[in-house]
Design a protein around this motif. Structure first.
Motif, short mmCIF file in Angstrom:
data_model
loop_
_atom_site.label_atom_id
_atom_site.label_comp_id
_atom_site.label_asym_id
_atom_site.label_seq_id
_atom_site.Cartn_x
_atom_site.Cartn_y
_atom_site.Cartn_z
N LEU A 266 24.30 3.91 -61.38
CA LEU A 266 25.70 3.98 -60.99
C LEU A 266 26.51 2.90 -61.70
O LEU A 266 27.62 3.15 -62.19
CB LEU A 266 25.81 3.82 -59.47
N ARG A 267 25.94 1.70 -61.80
CA ARG A 267 26.62 0.60 -62.48
C ARG A 267 26.86 0.93 -63.95
O ARG A 267 27.94 0.70 -64.49
CB ARG A 267 25.79 -0.67 -62.37
N ARG A 268 25.83 1.48 -64.60
CA ARG A 268 25.97 1.81 -66.02
C ARG A 268 26.99 2.93 -66.23
O ARG A 268 27.78 2.90 -67.19
CB ARG A 268 24.60 2.20 -66.58
N MET A 269 26.97 3.93 -65.35
CA MET A 269 27.92 5.02 -65.44
C MET A 269 29.34 4.50 -65.23
O MET A 269 30.28 4.88 -65.96
CB MET A 269 27.58 6.10 -64.41
N ALA A 270 29.52 3.63 -64.24
CA ALA A 270 30.83 3.05 -63.96
C ALA A 270 31.32 2.21 -65.14
O ALA A 270 32.51 2.24 -65.50
CB ALA A 270 30.79 2.22 -62.69
N ALA A 271 30.41 1.45 -65.76
CA ALA A 271 30.78 0.62 -66.91
C ALA A 271 31.24 1.49 -68.08
O ALA A 271 32.19 1.14 -68.79
CB ALA A 271 29.61 -0.27 -67.32
N TRP A 272 30.55 2.61 -68.28
CA TRP A 272 30.93 3.54 -69.35
C TRP A 272 32.36 4.05 -69.11
O TRP A 272 33.18 4.09 -70.04
CB TRP A 272 29.95 4.71 -69.39
N ARG A 300 30.60 0.51 -52.83
CA ARG A 300 31.59 -0.56 -52.65
C ARG A 300 31.20 -1.79 -53.46
O ARG A 300 32.05 -2.43 -54.10
CB ARG A 300 31.71 -0.93 -51.16
N GLU A 301 29.92 -2.13 -53.45
CA GLU A 301 29.45 -3.30 -54.18
C GLU A 301 29.66 -3.12 -55.69
O GLU A 301 29.98 -4.09 -56.40
CB GLU A 301 27.98 -3.54 -53.89
N GLU A 302 29.50 -1.89 -56.18
CA GLU A 302 29.66 -1.63 -57.61
C GLU A 302 31.10 -1.30 -57.98
O GLU A 302 31.41 -1.09 -59.16
CB GLU A 302 28.75 -0.47 -58.04
N GLY A 303 31.99 -1.25 -56.99
CA GLY A 303 33.39 -0.94 -57.26
C GLY A 303 33.63 0.50 -57.66
O GLY A 303 34.55 0.80 -58.44
#
Length: 363
Positions: A266-272, A300-303
């Motif tokens: 999820l973090r990597r997808m959000a960063a992309w 929530r933690e990953e925004g």
């Protein structure tokens, strides 16, 4: 004379083989009837299995005489429609639920959501929203995908699609399949992921048969070939070991591992998406047989913008699940797809408004 004899013998042998195959086909249809279902899965970037690109529609025969056909555009997305250069293109990612397994294209909840967006756009054309680009949902969802597969597709095709937004439907098994498919390794610092290329030779025969028109034709017309294919697939499966009931600690460790990987995906997808100023929306399908209580705090933690549709869908289904699933299959039927559509619409209505238009890249 000898050449004529060789030709004659060859013709007799061919006729005998054809007769044997015809009799075997008849016997199979009489005593071991098989569903006539074509193949629509091919290998893609990083070794993922994905929908085929283009080609003839594929027949899918299911229990209860349910027959549907699947067609795909050149970007491995469901439906013939190609990405519209004039539209605000929204990539939709998910598994077989979002693909619409067992459903005609118009009966999937992605198609239902597209109709709602089209109706809203038509109203807007007569009012203040007339200048907004048309919103087009591109359904790249594929049966058997986990979140890792979805990330691979996004990174491989997202830039060329010139996306205005990304929507991810989270469904049962997305986290566990991501571990099983081993498309990413967690870095030693536990803060990121390293892509892993899957061995290209893991299914040499399948790669050879991809795109073979004769094989595709026979799959949809020969029950004998379906019987042989099923036996070969069963023989290739890993033999189950004697299972012991996992302990509470083992279950907890497995769940923790799945959630850790899911969070990093999820973090990597959000960063992309953030790097391209693209809104990312994550929702569950809301299906009542599974509930992701851990996902809201993680998002929530990953925004990441996240909405759980469980309460809306589960309350509508109540104790009548059989009314909303395909018999002897378990995927949402037409009525079930409409429930997910209705629950997801308020979220997407808000999130897919006034999207920026971006140029469509080349192949």
């Amino acid at each position: 004379m000898r050449a004529r004899s060789v030709v004659s013998n060859t013709l007799v042998l061919a006729a005998a083989i054809a007769l044997v195959l015809a009799m075997a086909e008849i016997a199979t249809r009489l005593f071991y009837p098989q569903p006539l279902t074509g193949s629509w899965m091919v290998y893609g970037p990083q070794g993922i299995l994905m929908n085929r690109a283009g080609g003839a529609a594929v027949r899918h025969e299911m229990p209860g005489k349910r027959v549907v056909t699947y067609a795909f555009n050149s970007w491995h997305q469901r439906g013939r429609e190609e990405p519209d250069p004039r539209a605000a293109r929204v990539l939709v990612l998910g598994d077989s639920f979002t693909f619409g397994f067992g459903l005609k294209l118009d009966d999937t909840y992605v198609s239902g959501l597209q109709r709602r967006l089209d109706a809203k756009g038509a109203r807007g054309a007569r009012g203040a929203r007339g200048g907004d680009p048309h919103v087009q949902l591109l359904n790249a969802s594929t049966g058997g995908w986990g979140t890792a597969d979805e990330l691979v597709y996004l990174e491989a095709f997202g830039d060329r699609l010139g996306l205005s937004a990304v929507v991810v439907f989270v469904s049962f098994g997305d986290a566990s399949r991501s571990i099983d498919q081993a498309l990413f390794e967690i870095r030693p610092d536990r803060q990121g992921l390293t892509p892993v290329e899957q061995p290209s030779g893991r299914s040499t025969l399948k790669r050879m048969l991809e795109g073979n028109r004769l094989y595709a034709f026979l799959l949809e017309h020969s029950q004998l070939l379906q019987l042989v294919r099923g036996a070969a697939m069963k023989a290739g499966e890993k033999k189950p070991t004697v299972a012991t009931r996992p302990s509470a600690d083992e279950i907890e460790r497995k769940s923790a591992a799945e959630q850790e990987l899911f969070g990093l995906l999820l973090r990597r997808m959000a960063a992309w998406c953030t790097a391209r100023d693209i809104p990312l929306t994550v929702v569950t399908t809301g299906w009542p047989i599974f509930h992701f209580e851990w996902l809201a705090p993680m998002a929530r933690e990953e925004g990441v913008y996240f909405r759980d549709l469980h309460d809306a869908v589960a309350s509508a289904i109540g104790n009548r699940l059989d009314d909303y699933i395909i018999a002897r299959d378990g995927h949402p039927n037409e009525a079930g797809a409409r429930l997910v559509e209705a629950a997801a619409w308020p979220v997407l209505d808000e999130r897919l408004t006034a999207l920026p238009h971006r140029p469509l890249g080349g192949r």
